[in-house]
Design an enzyme around this catalytic site. Sequence first.
Site, short mmCIF file in Angstrom:
data_model
loop_
_atom_site.label_atom_id
_atom_site.label_comp_id
_atom_site.label_asym_id
_atom_site.label_seq_id
_atom_site.Cartn_x
_atom_site.Cartn_y
_atom_site.Cartn_z
NE ARG A 135 16.22 121.08 20.26
CZ ARG A 135 15.82 120.47 21.10
NH1 ARG A 135 14.50 119.74 21.09
NH2 ARG A 135 16.42 119.97 22.32
CB CYS B 267 13.46 111.36 0.68
SG CYS B 267 13.83 110.07 -0.19
N GLY C 31 16.95 131.67 26.19
CA GLY C 31 16.44 131.57 25.07
C GLY C 31 15.39 130.72 24.94
#
Length: 440
Positions: free
Chosen positions: A330, A361, A292
């Site tokens: 990530r 934020c 992938g």
Amino acid sequence: MVMISKHVVNEKGHLLLGGIDSIELAKIYGTPLFVYDLSLIRERARAFINTFKQENVQAQVAYASKAFSSVAMYQVMKQENLSLDVVSAGELYTAIKAGFPVDRIHFHGNNKSKEELLLAIEHKIGCIVVDNFYEIELLKKLAKEHDQKVNILLRVTPGVEAHTHDYITTGQQDSKFGFDLLNGQADRAFHEVFRDEHIQLLGLHCHIGSQIFETIGFKVAAEKLIKKMIEWYNEEGFQCTVLNLGGGFGIKYTEEDSPLEPSVYVKEMVVVVKDLVSKTNFAMPEIWIEPGRSLVGDAGTSLYTVGSEKEIPDIRTYLAVDGGMSDNIRPALYGALYDAVIANKIGEKNTENYTIAGKCCESGDKLIEQISLPKADAGDILAMFCTGAYGYAMASNYNRLSRPAVVFVENGNHQLAVRRETLEDIVHLDLPLTLEKEGQ
């Protein structure tokens, strides 16, 4: 075009992606923007497929589409004669809308719903990778009700732990996925499906982790699975036709990463499987794998527009961009590392140390903790590399930010693959309040 520090650059000193000026792409489509170079995806896909052909082994290379799924990306994989790994009704439905051959779709997941299994059965997909006893009972019931024979693999955990990040290891014994080979669960699952008239057991599946840079884990896993196949062959005459060794092949996010070429992973797998099978009485099974990240990860580049800058003397300088954890979770989720350049200043001297901050934020919304770059100005375009896997796929509307557009580039051509969300898209599922205020 010239090469500067491994990057292809035009006469303006701008980064080229797929033969196209990245600054022009940012102007046309806006930022944040995911850009996929299809030539790199095709090259990687063909490397996996051709190595199996050279080794004279029947195989399926299935794109693990959780890395990034869209109608257009599935159509690219169809063009390259790959199979497809899906993990939800949404991914399966997208594949069907893309016209992907259903006999090459494999359905994964540790908690497939009745509705998801019905969708797979109704479309007669190629294989369901069964993950637990609940799923066995549900699938047997549904297959019987629809009088359909369903192809399955049993997903097992072989007790092999790859060298990778703790949050993305899956092959070890303590995992939410699959039947344990060591405690008898896999044997029990085998006996529950082997002679069922509506279940066709093709073989075994495992997945030992992600971002793996060596082959020893795959070899050990293959040995464990084939040993179990031999047991079932000797005891019940079961002839395994498919051995799925999963994916997890690594890519080069930074200079510290040292992934292997696709051909190396494949050759090492084939060698060990051929050697073990040659000592048995059953035929060589098809080998299936599920790349992938290694297909789309380094083909993707994120473009951002630079905005504010904040210097904290003797500590750090923040350089903010118009995206962040909303389009790439990530770094915040598990400290993933990336490299980047200022796309309109390629070749200029790196004089500044920046922390690349997102606009969400959250104090932890930092895309890159420390990087050396030329002096940046508001309006510059930052290009962050190797974002093709699990960037857009894990994007959110946190802070009600719009998810970016996705553009495909190849040999000087470009096309929009996923349009940017509008403000109207953000609210299109919202409903107005109808409950009356208390006391009125």
